[in-house]
Design an enzyme around this catalytic site. Sequence first.
Site, PDB file in Angstrom:
ATOM      1  N   VAL A 119       0.911  -1.146   0.000  1.00  0.00           N
ATOM      2  CA  VAL A 119       0.000   0.000   0.000  1.00  0.00           C
ATOM      3  C   VAL A 119       0.953   1.198   0.000  1.00  0.00           C
ATOM      4  CG1 VAL A 119      -1.787   1.254   1.264  1.00  0.00           C
ATOM      5  CG2 VAL A 119      -1.838  -1.253   1.199  1.00  0.00           C
ATOM      6  N   PRO A 120       1.172   1.801  -1.170  1.00  0.00           N
ATOM      7  CA  PRO A 120       2.334   2.666  -1.406  1.00  0.00           C
ATOM      8  C   PRO A 120       2.260   4.072  -0.794  1.00  0.00           C
ATOM      9  CG  PRO A 120       0.980   2.594  -3.360  1.00  0.00           C
ATOM     10  CD  PRO A 120       0.367   1.632  -2.372  1.00  0.00           C
ATOM     11  N   CYS A 121       2.313   4.131   0.515  1.00  0.00           N
ATOM     12  CA  CYS A 121       2.316   5.425   1.205  1.00  0.00           C
ATOM     13  C   CYS A 121       3.576   6.219   0.900  1.00  0.00           C
ATOM     14  CB  CYS A 121       2.108   5.248   2.703  1.00  0.00           C
ATOM     15  SG  CYS A 121       3.267   4.118   3.488  1.00  0.00           S
ATOM     16  N   HIS A 122       4.630   5.561   0.417  1.00  0.00           N
ATOM     17  CA  HIS A 122       5.863   6.265   0.045  1.00  0.00           C
ATOM     18  C   HIS A 122       5.654   7.169  -1.166  1.00  0.00           C
ATOM     19  CE1 HIS A 122       5.951   2.530  -2.359  1.00  0.00           C
ATOM     20  NE2 HIS A 122       6.625   3.252  -3.272  1.00  0.00           N
TER      21      HIS A 122
END
Length: 160
Positions: A119-122
């Site tokens: 879950v690409p919070c970056h």
Amino acid sequence: MHYTTYYSSPVGYLKLQCSDEHLTELLFADEPGAINNSHPILIKSIAQLNEYFDGKRKSFDLPLQQNGTEFQVKIWDLLSKIPYGKTISYMNLTKQFGDVKAIRAVAAANGKNKLAIIVPCHRVIGSNSKLTGYAGGLWRKQFLLSLEAKHHSGVQVLNF
């Protein structure tokens, strides 16, 4: 029942945890801990992480479950829709959510994400295009964004 393993990645150790049916955590760890990595979900997760770090995987196909509030789940869903190799500002994320006044709450939900990378919070950055806080540290965020930019644009690194 929960199963746990640690994966040595280019951004350090990652702790992976799953239930019988879902991957429930992918967190940064300072060092490996106890390992119970024989579960098929953990094996599949590691295989997909290897492909991601090799630039061969742009999205993950894993059964995921994160427990959170309805608001957090909505934000995590929006994070999952940010395309590989792209970034979005916190302000744009709040616009997608539908309430620009919720920017602090959106940032807090982003920080509660327990499925890093997948879950690409970056991929969420400041409105000024600067890197902002990241649970794994800004150097990891920069590494992940650089990795994705390199493979998204088709640039390959030659290995000798």
